[in-house]
Design an enzyme around this catalytic site. Sequence first.
Site, PDB file in Angstrom:
ATOM      1  N   GLY A 103       0.897  -1.205  -0.091  1.00 21.56           N
ATOM      2  CA  GLY A 103       0.068  -0.092   0.115  1.00 21.56           C
ATOM      3  C   GLY A 103       0.787   1.378  -0.026  1.00 21.56           C
ATOM      4  CG  LEU A 117      -1.053   1.572  -3.817  1.00 22.40           C
ATOM      5  CD1 LEU A 117      -2.018   1.522  -4.910  1.00 22.40           C
ATOM      6  CD2 LEU A 117       0.006   0.560  -3.948  1.00 22.40           C
ATOM      7  CG  HIS A 133       3.244   0.713  -5.521  1.00 26.71           C
ATOM      8  ND1 HIS A 133       3.253   1.566  -4.653  1.00 26.71           N
ATOM      9  CD2 HIS A 133       3.852  -0.634  -4.940  1.00 26.71           C
ATOM     10  CE1 HIS A 133       4.012   0.896  -3.535  1.00 26.71           C
ATOM     11  NE2 HIS A 133       4.236  -0.006  -3.982  1.00 26.71           N
ATOM     12  CD  GLN A 174       7.644  -7.526   3.509  1.00 29.12           C
ATOM     13  OE1 GLN A 174       6.791  -8.071   3.310  1.00 29.12           O
ATOM     14  NE2 GLN A 174       8.235  -6.573   2.795  1.00 29.12           N
ATOM     15  CD  GLU A 194      13.736  -4.331 -13.665  1.00 31.36           C
ATOM     16  OE1 GLU A 194      14.627  -3.374 -13.983  1.00 31.36           O
ATOM     17  OE2 GLU A 194      13.435  -5.176 -14.652  1.00 31.36           O
ATOM     18  CB  VAL A 229       8.755   4.436 -11.294  1.00 31.77           C
ATOM     19  CG1 VAL A 229       8.461   5.774 -11.667  1.00 31.77           C
ATOM     20  CG2 VAL A 229       8.250   3.367 -12.059  1.00 31.77           C
ATOM     21  CB  SER A 247      10.776   4.025  -1.791  1.00 32.18           C
ATOM     22  OG  SER A 247      10.696   3.648  -0.490  1.00 32.18           O
ATOM     23  NE  ARG A 301      10.545   1.141   5.170  1.00 30.83           N
ATOM     24  CZ  ARG A 301      10.673  -0.196   4.837  1.00 30.83           C
ATOM     25  NH1 ARG A 301      11.048  -0.748   3.557  1.00 30.83           N
ATOM     26  NH2 ARG A 301       9.875  -1.080   5.602  1.00 30.83           N
TER      27      ARG A 301
HETATM   28  O1  PAF Z   1       7.777  -5.184  -2.274  1.00 30.64           O
HETATM   29  C1  PAF Z   1       6.853  -5.066  -1.311  1.00 30.64           C
HETATM   30  O2  PAF Z   1       6.116  -4.117  -1.140  1.00 30.64           O
HETATM   31  C2  PAF Z   1       6.710  -6.327  -0.384  1.00 30.64           C
HETATM   32  O3  PAF Z   1       7.810  -6.964   0.027  1.00 30.64           O
HETATM   33  C3  PAF Z   1       5.794  -7.408  -1.057  1.00 30.64           C
HETATM   34  C4  PAF Z   1       6.217  -8.013  -2.053  1.00 30.64           C
HETATM   35  C5  PAF Z   1       4.240  -6.768  -1.274  1.00 30.64           C
HETATM   36  C6  PAF Z   1       5.423  -8.495   0.205  1.00 30.64           C
HETATM   37  O4  PAF Z   1       4.977  -8.086   1.416  1.00 30.64           O
END
Ligand code: PAF
Length: 283
Positions: A31, A33, A37, A61, A150, A178, A187, A189
């Site tokens: 999300g 986005l 994305h 993660q 990528e 991008v 990103s 972040r």
């Molecule tokens: O790249 C991401 O946003 C995340 O690592 C993913 C692939 C959606 C897995 O949670």
Amino acid sequence: MKVVHTVNDLREQVAKWHRDGLTVGFVPTMGNLHDGHLALIDEARKYADRVLASIFVNPMQFGKGEDYANYPRTLERDRQLLETHHASLLFAPGVEEMYPLPLSEQTRVEVPGLSDILCGASRPGHFAGVATIVCKLFNMAQPDVALFGEKDYQQLLVIRQMVRDLAMPVEIISYPTVRESDGLAMSSRNAYLSEDQRRVAPKLHAMLEETQTALMQGNSDFEGLEARAVDVLAVAGFEVDYFSIRDAGTLSIPLAGSDELVILAAARLGSTRLIDNLAVTPG
Ligand code: PAF
């Protein structure tokens, strides 16, 4: 665009598409986005009849002390953007839907080797978290193709290896990073950066480009180039995690004469960790 929150509703819709002979392209996201994305959503439409996006901030993660709790959650804005880009279905599950049991009891998918180096060395368990959630999402959604950016190059290789090793019937498509007009890789972040940090952030990409040029001009002093980049970035205000020239297929240290290389970098500005990479074919 339909929005579903449960695995049953997701499976029902995808099964119907498959019964109707339609293919499904999948873009998994966490999300918040951005154009990176949305480029994946647009690209997915070229590969499949229907486009499925998922939004799930995956606790597995994130390591201790990382930004799981503060990770931007902007579901309604994201839903509107996906609709504008003609996604067909959004899967936005809650944590209990994806992980009914405590994380410590959850079966994990480990991709050895690749997961332990570079970002994996600084973020232990991160790639097991990524592989596990992507495996679960693939099992839930049964997509024909799935698309990944990528920018997260190591993640892309981890997912490709998982798909290969576990014979998953899904084609993985990658899409170029991008960037903002000043070169900064998009990103979620980036939103954490202060104004001053945002001004400095594009230097990471600039340093990758400078190193790419040196390699393409035949400089093969990999260690020298890496050390210089770390110094320049440190002076600019980055705390460099790694800046590394690797074999593009395996991420191992390249042998002399390797001609498919990738330069990968991770560095912090304050508490924000940025990653980026550039491919290079020397000579
Ligand atoms: O790249 C991401 O946003 C995340 O690592 C993913 C692939 C959606 C897995 O949670």
